[in-house]
Design a protein around this motif. Structure first.
Motif, short mmCIF file in Angstrom:
data_model
loop_
_atom_site.label_atom_id
_atom_site.label_comp_id
_atom_site.label_asym_id
_atom_site.label_seq_id
_atom_site.Cartn_x
_atom_site.Cartn_y
_atom_site.Cartn_z
N GLN A 202 17.67 1.17 21.81
CA GLN A 202 18.40 0.67 22.97
C GLN A 202 19.69 1.43 23.22
O GLN A 202 20.05 1.68 24.35
CB GLN A 202 18.71 -0.82 22.78
CG GLN A 202 19.29 -1.50 24.00
CD GLN A 202 18.22 -1.81 25.02
OE1 GLN A 202 17.21 -2.41 24.73
NE2 GLN A 202 18.43 -1.37 26.26
N PHE A 203 20.41 1.74 22.15
CA PHE A 203 21.77 2.26 22.32
C PHE A 203 21.97 3.66 21.72
O PHE A 203 23.10 4.10 21.57
CB PHE A 203 22.79 1.28 21.72
CG PHE A 203 22.95 0.02 22.53
CD1 PHE A 203 23.63 0.05 23.74
CD2 PHE A 203 22.41 -1.19 22.11
CE1 PHE A 203 23.78 -1.09 24.50
CE2 PHE A 203 22.56 -2.34 22.87
CZ PHE A 203 23.24 -2.29 24.07
N GLY A 204 20.89 4.33 21.38
CA GLY A 204 21.03 5.66 20.79
C GLY A 204 21.55 5.58 19.37
O GLY A 204 21.44 4.54 18.71
N ASN A 205 22.14 6.66 18.90
CA ASN A 205 22.65 6.67 17.53
C ASN A 205 23.74 5.62 17.36
O ASN A 205 24.55 5.39 18.26
CB ASN A 205 23.21 8.05 17.17
CG ASN A 205 22.09 9.06 16.95
OD1 ASN A 205 20.91 8.72 17.01
ND2 ASN A 205 22.47 10.31 16.70
N MET A 206 23.73 4.99 16.20
CA MET A 206 24.67 3.90 15.92
C MET A 206 25.37 4.19 14.59
O MET A 206 24.71 4.48 13.60
CB MET A 206 23.88 2.59 15.83
CG MET A 206 24.69 1.36 15.53
SD MET A 206 23.62 -0.13 15.38
CE MET A 206 23.54 -0.69 17.09
N LEU A 207 26.69 4.10 14.61
CA LEU A 207 27.49 4.28 13.40
C LEU A 207 27.80 2.91 12.81
O LEU A 207 28.32 2.04 13.52
CB LEU A 207 28.79 5.01 13.74
CG LEU A 207 29.80 5.20 12.61
CD1 LEU A 207 29.27 6.15 11.53
CD2 LEU A 207 31.13 5.72 13.16
N VAL A 208 27.47 2.73 11.54
CA VAL A 208 27.65 1.44 10.89
C VAL A 208 28.51 1.61 9.64
O VAL A 208 28.17 2.41 8.77
CB VAL A 208 26.28 0.82 10.51
CG1 VAL A 208 26.45 -0.57 9.90
CG2 VAL A 208 25.35 0.75 11.72
N LEU A 209 29.63 0.92 9.58
CA LEU A 209 30.49 0.97 8.39
C LEU A 209 30.47 -0.39 7.72
O LEU A 209 30.71 -1.41 8.38
CB LEU A 209 31.93 1.35 8.78
CG LEU A 209 32.12 2.74 9.40
CD1 LEU A 209 33.60 2.95 9.73
CD2 LEU A 209 31.61 3.84 8.48
N ASP A 210 30.19 -0.40 6.43
CA ASP A 210 30.13 -1.66 5.68
C ASP A 210 29.28 -2.71 6.41
O ASP A 210 29.63 -3.90 6.45
CB ASP A 210 31.54 -2.21 5.44
CG ASP A 210 32.21 -1.54 4.24
OD1 ASP A 210 31.52 -0.85 3.48
OD2 ASP A 210 33.42 -1.72 4.08
N GLY A 211 28.17 -2.25 6.98
CA GLY A 211 27.25 -3.19 7.62
C GLY A 211 27.66 -3.66 9.00
O GLY A 211 27.01 -4.52 9.58
N MET A 212 28.75 -3.11 9.55
CA MET A 212 29.20 -3.53 10.88
C MET A 212 29.13 -2.37 11.86
O MET A 212 29.56 -1.26 11.55
CB MET A 212 30.64 -4.06 10.79
CG MET A 212 30.71 -5.38 10.03
SD MET A 212 32.42 -5.92 9.73
CE MET A 212 32.91 -4.79 8.41
#
Lengths: 280, 280, 280, 280
Positions: free
Chosen positions: B42-52
């Protein structure tokens, strides 16, 4: 350790929300749709039609206030108001906050939505018993055809544009609304998410612009609706919402809308206003 | 039939979002946090830090534009700008759109966020190589202590107030920012969701109001952030954002922010403005 | 806090398994199916075809040993063995543990399953390079038609009976296997879950019984397969697996099967043996 | 489109099952645990204690028959039988199928499990009103201490070894059972999954072997239990289950167990029997 039960709504094929629930309070296949009420931990009771969240105790105020007050304040003196859909009664509750209102007609096709809302959402549906309220359990399209020149304000509080509600997003329906409005009449329709329903918003805006001399779109932030950003499209026969005078605003008890935002609302995010400039 | 893999972020103990993913592009335990990059449908690449979720290709523009331009336009001529956190480079990219900027300093504690963003988010991090950009891999709190009276605008682009970022939501930090600003300086901090972080918003607003003569809060709608509604708090030494003159606004290429909404932004939903009136 | 990514397989419309995953190692649309390899925390690498778990590092031994050894020990001296499907190579690995084997033919329609298994499942696919192994990338149905009277043992290691594998669960296919077997030949097919595929098991058992003089069903417990209980159906031209003499059993290195369970396996749970008594 | 509600049990930190549910029939925090009853589409009503599936309408027969009949047939003439835990009544129902039984005592610590099972699981709990049944709402450990030399067969139908049930997996408890048994007595305890509880199985087997002259482990396949494979450990004062004579077996109406499998059951998968050979 508690049993964890989560309700997940896929708002698009690729994205959704998930909410921890307590009890399932109601499940029913009505004549028109499946109807569920579940108890969520985050947003209180949640009304779900055909698997899509319609409203919740905690965030319903955003949708109901924003569907209602922008149009109501745009009209100089709304006396007869029609809500199409909206069987939960939330839009009617907001309509009745305007002292000029003489009759608030609810035209909901599914009687069970009304009855179940009265049982599980008393704070939303509680005003349906007000003496000014008239309830019609019938098809909204037929109702407007049968009532030309009757209403000052018409609010379209529909479900998503799938199944029975498809017709509520098409040009003939908006033409019918135009004709059901008296001179000076105003309509507002919920018109889905600028993130996930871009083509629909462009199309509906073009359709309403082709009928009403004044068309305006605005948005509000609703956590349990797809993308969290929701659009509303206003069509007006005479009055531009941007021209409403300060003196028109009577004080209302609200939690989201206030007259100070009435003009600010139309300063849309650029990616939203661009949707309105597209050629068909 | 495709294999379905969904990433679910519990944004609160009782609510979250879920996104269909393709590949997991990167996983790493850095010195400071876990760092993941996943490919969402849906939103392309997603950056996730500590699960957020920190940012995504498709909706990053909202956050980065809204963190940046309101403060930048409030200052009459921002030359030296500091971004604390923001290792993805999105805020820096927006800062550089303002022609008055001479140096844009990025103070990010975790070098790996910068490096991984450069690899997987070129459209967000691409401007980090601009000659006006100075990158400091260090603790933001120490950086402001060491640089009194240096900056015109400081933007706090932090992670959630858990773990290492807790200090970035406390009064001594805002006092430090005040001192790191030159006369006429302006700060803006991301300050979480009005739905899910009510007490934090009230507290931070009181804290900043106790330091800066002018404090203003505004919101923006970000689909992948908790509740979809996000707040930003601005502290200013001299200029009130509501008093910015039209002539100040130079044209910018943006997708969300535009100068027409600069004043409208402060017409908050009533339940948000009520958070700002609460006594401590 | 770590990012949590879970893979969920709906094994039926109403039930499934969910596994925490690390990396997605491979994704591909082959000529025949989607092919994924994911890293699960519980069961190691997992091979998924068309969204259905085929095998995992940790529990593959159950399926591969149980598909293979019951039939192999039922035949007095299996020299030429055919595996239909089974591109991961696990059944071939087990076949080769029997010293009488001269050629082990793998007939897999999808070359990519073989290649990807060799890359990500070396412990399963590692014996595919054995000199006794012959690999045919072709349709199993055509292969048996073209090879009458050739094999001593044929093992049907198919995917679920949907799409391309449907024919592998039908009577003409079993008739073809009968003809591809030499006198004294034995076949074993994986035949799905006694909990979720009751009609299929009844039907296949009737079909095989209509062709082979001796038909026997047995089960094994496989955690990542639907219901955790899996069935295998054996058809034999001469030898009854219940009559196999002790002296036949050569020692094998295994983790699930052992000769002591060879007869015990046919003491089925009553609800399973009842499936075999049903009239068509 | 229907609203989809799924119940997910994480059976380990990294693996679980997920079941589509209809109504939540019951939720309660008892004195000892949380107790839920939900309606699943695949397995009928499901009893969940502290977030863990205890039993379901559709697959309960496996667990209850297999906990009960192996031990009951091992004893030459069980007259007095005790079930510890097992408040759903399923083990008692199976015990009563043996004509020698004079009293079947249920010792369940949580009265609410019994009451709720009687309401929502009439087919499981229905025999609790049989005249031979005696119900003790008390701690199992105290009950066996207070009743030395009383029982012929004791069945330990406990929850998982967390919280209040921890003591039911420890050596002093098994010693108590030994003493509560009459000469010739037999015990059977549910002892978790050979896939996910390897150390526990090894430990319990050693503990029971240190007390009873004869110890045997067997397994059964239960779809809604972790890994689908479940173990039971039998301790016997005199009779070896492998020595039970054919004449002992009276006909029973069952769906899983039948006397033909009585000896076959002890032909364990090799990876399971290896658990029993480990030194402490």
């Amino acid at each position: 350790m508690d049993m964890e039960l989560w309700y997940t709504e896929k708002q698009t094929p690729n994205f959704g929300i998930t909410a921890k629930i307590g009890k399932t309070l109601h499940h029913e296949q009505t004549e028109f749709q499946t109807l569920d009420v579940i108890e969520t931990k985050q947003f209180g009771n949640m009304l779900v039609l055909d698997g899509m969240v319609m409203t919740t105790d905690k965030d319903e105020f955003v949708y109901h206030e924003m569907l209602t007050h922008v149009g109501m304040f745009t009209h100089p003196e709304p006396k007869r108001v029609l809500v199409i859909g909206g069987g939960d009664g939330g839009a009617i509750r907001e309509v009745l906050k305007h002292p000029s209102v003489e009759t608030a007609t609810l035209c909901e096709i599914d009687r069970r939505v009304i009855e179940v809302s009265q049982k599980y959402f008393p704070e939303i549906a509680g005003k349906l018993t007000d003496l000014r309220v008239e309830i019609k359990v019938e098809d909204g399209i037929k109702h407007i055809e049968a009532n030309p020149g009757k209403y000052d304000v018409i609010l379209v509080d529909s479900t998503e544009p799938v199944g029975p509600a498809v017709g509520l997003f098409q040009k003939p329906f908006y033409q019918g609304i135009y004709e059901a409005l008296r001179p000076g009449g105003v309509m507002v329709a919920q018109t889905e998410s600028p993130w996930f329903n871009r083509e629909l918003i462009s199309q509906v805006y073009r359709d309403i612009s082709g009928i009403f001399p004044i068309t305006r779109l605005y948005t509000a932030s609703i956590p349990t609706y797809p993308s969290g950003l929701w659009s509303f499209t206003l069509g007006s026969k005479e009055m531009d919402p941007l021209q409403v005078e300060e003196s028109r605003f009577t004080p209302l008890e609200t939690k989201y809308y206030h007259p100070g935002m009435h003009h600010a609302l139309f300063q849309l995010p650029r990616f939203v206003s661009e949707l309105l400039e597209q050629e068909g």
